[in-house]
Design a protein around this motif. Sequence first.
Motif, PDB file in Angstrom:
ATOM      1  N   ALA A  35       0.828  -1.208   0.000  1.00  0.00           N
ATOM      2  CA  ALA A  35       0.000   0.000   0.000  1.00  0.00           C
ATOM      3  C   ALA A  35       0.863   1.258   0.000  1.00  0.00           C
ATOM      4  O   ALA A  35       0.575   2.214  -0.725  1.00  0.00           O
ATOM      5  N   LYS A  36       1.921   1.260   0.792  1.00  0.00           N
ATOM      6  CA  LYS A  36       2.824   2.420   0.829  1.00  0.00           C
ATOM      7  C   LYS A  36       3.426   2.680  -0.544  1.00  0.00           C
ATOM      8  O   LYS A  36       3.554   3.825  -0.972  1.00  0.00           O
ATOM      9  N   GLU A  37       3.796   1.619  -1.241  1.00  0.00           N
ATOM     10  CA  GLU A  37       4.345   1.771  -2.596  1.00  0.00           C
ATOM     11  C   GLU A  37       3.284   2.332  -3.540  1.00  0.00           C
ATOM     12  O   GLU A  37       3.580   3.179  -4.379  1.00  0.00           O
ATOM     13  N   ALA A  38       2.056   1.872  -3.405  1.00  0.00           N
ATOM     14  CA  ALA A  38       0.968   2.346  -4.266  1.00  0.00           C
ATOM     15  C   ALA A  38       0.630   3.815  -4.012  1.00  0.00           C
ATOM     16  O   ALA A  38       0.076   4.486  -4.882  1.00  0.00           O
ATOM     17  N   PRO A  41       2.725   7.692  -6.114  1.00  0.00           N
ATOM     18  CA  PRO A  41       2.335   8.692  -7.121  1.00  0.00           C
ATOM     19  C   PRO A  41       1.461   9.816  -6.558  1.00  0.00           C
ATOM     20  O   PRO A  41       1.328  10.867  -7.178  1.00  0.00           O
ATOM     21  N   PHE A  42       0.872   9.614  -5.390  1.00  0.00           N
ATOM     22  CA  PHE A  42      -0.041  10.589  -4.799  1.00  0.00           C
ATOM     23  C   PHE A  42       0.600  11.393  -3.665  1.00  0.00           C
ATOM     24  O   PHE A  42      -0.042  12.270  -3.100  1.00  0.00           O
ATOM     25  N   LYS A  43       1.845  11.109  -3.309  1.00  0.00           N
ATOM     26  CA  LYS A  43       2.434  11.626  -2.072  1.00  0.00           C
ATOM     27  C   LYS A  43       2.496  13.150  -1.995  1.00  0.00           C
ATOM     28  O   LYS A  43       2.551  13.690  -0.901  1.00  0.00           O
ATOM     29  N   HIS A  86      -7.371  -2.837   3.124  1.00  0.00           N
ATOM     30  CA  HIS A  86      -6.631  -3.921   2.473  1.00  0.00           C
ATOM     31  C   HIS A  86      -5.719  -3.483   1.335  1.00  0.00           C
ATOM     32  O   HIS A  86      -4.598  -3.937   1.249  1.00  0.00           O
ATOM     33  N   ARG A  87      -6.205  -2.653   0.443  1.00  0.00           N
ATOM     34  CA  ARG A  87      -5.415  -2.220  -0.717  1.00  0.00           C
ATOM     35  C   ARG A  87      -5.741  -0.766  -1.052  1.00  0.00           C
ATOM     36  O   ARG A  87      -6.798  -0.267  -0.716  1.00  0.00           O
ATOM     37  N   VAL A  88      -4.832  -0.124  -1.777  1.00  0.00           N
ATOM     38  CA  VAL A  88      -5.059   1.241  -2.231  1.00  0.00           C
ATOM     39  C   VAL A  88      -5.931   1.197  -3.482  1.00  0.00           C
ATOM     40  O   VAL A  88      -5.645   0.466  -4.428  1.00  0.00           O
ATOM     41  N   ASP A  89      -6.994   1.964  -3.460  1.00  0.00           N
ATOM     42  CA  ASP A  89      -7.860   2.142  -4.629  1.00  0.00           C
ATOM     43  C   ASP A  89      -7.434   3.454  -5.275  1.00  0.00           C
ATOM     44  O   ASP A  89      -7.835   4.540  -4.841  1.00  0.00           O
TER      45      ASP A  89
END
Length: 98
Positions: A35-38, A41-43, A86-89
């Motif tokens: 999730a952190k990796e996903a 692009p939004f950081k 659970h996951r980044v949407d």
Amino acid sequence: MFVCLRSAQFRRFSSRALPTLTLFTKDPCPLCDEAKEALEPFKHRFMLRTVDVLLPENRCWFDRYRWDLPVFHVDGCGTQRVVMKHRVDSALLDKLLP
């Protein structure tokens, strides 16, 4: 972390303008690492706050989310709400963030 800006006042204003994305996590947590990796692009569109649910002071979050990590809250207008588990949407995150 801030990029080099011309004035400290602008830095403070900029950080307040960004919403806070809270990541409820633990270590180890492979899904949390993904999730952190996903989020990369939004950081530039949020301030990241992490809450380790295994710390004694975060026991209430452990009781609530122990089977659902990672969990993400977004704050706004003084409230927090769950936006992902659970996951980044990425599509949802793109809509939620300025």
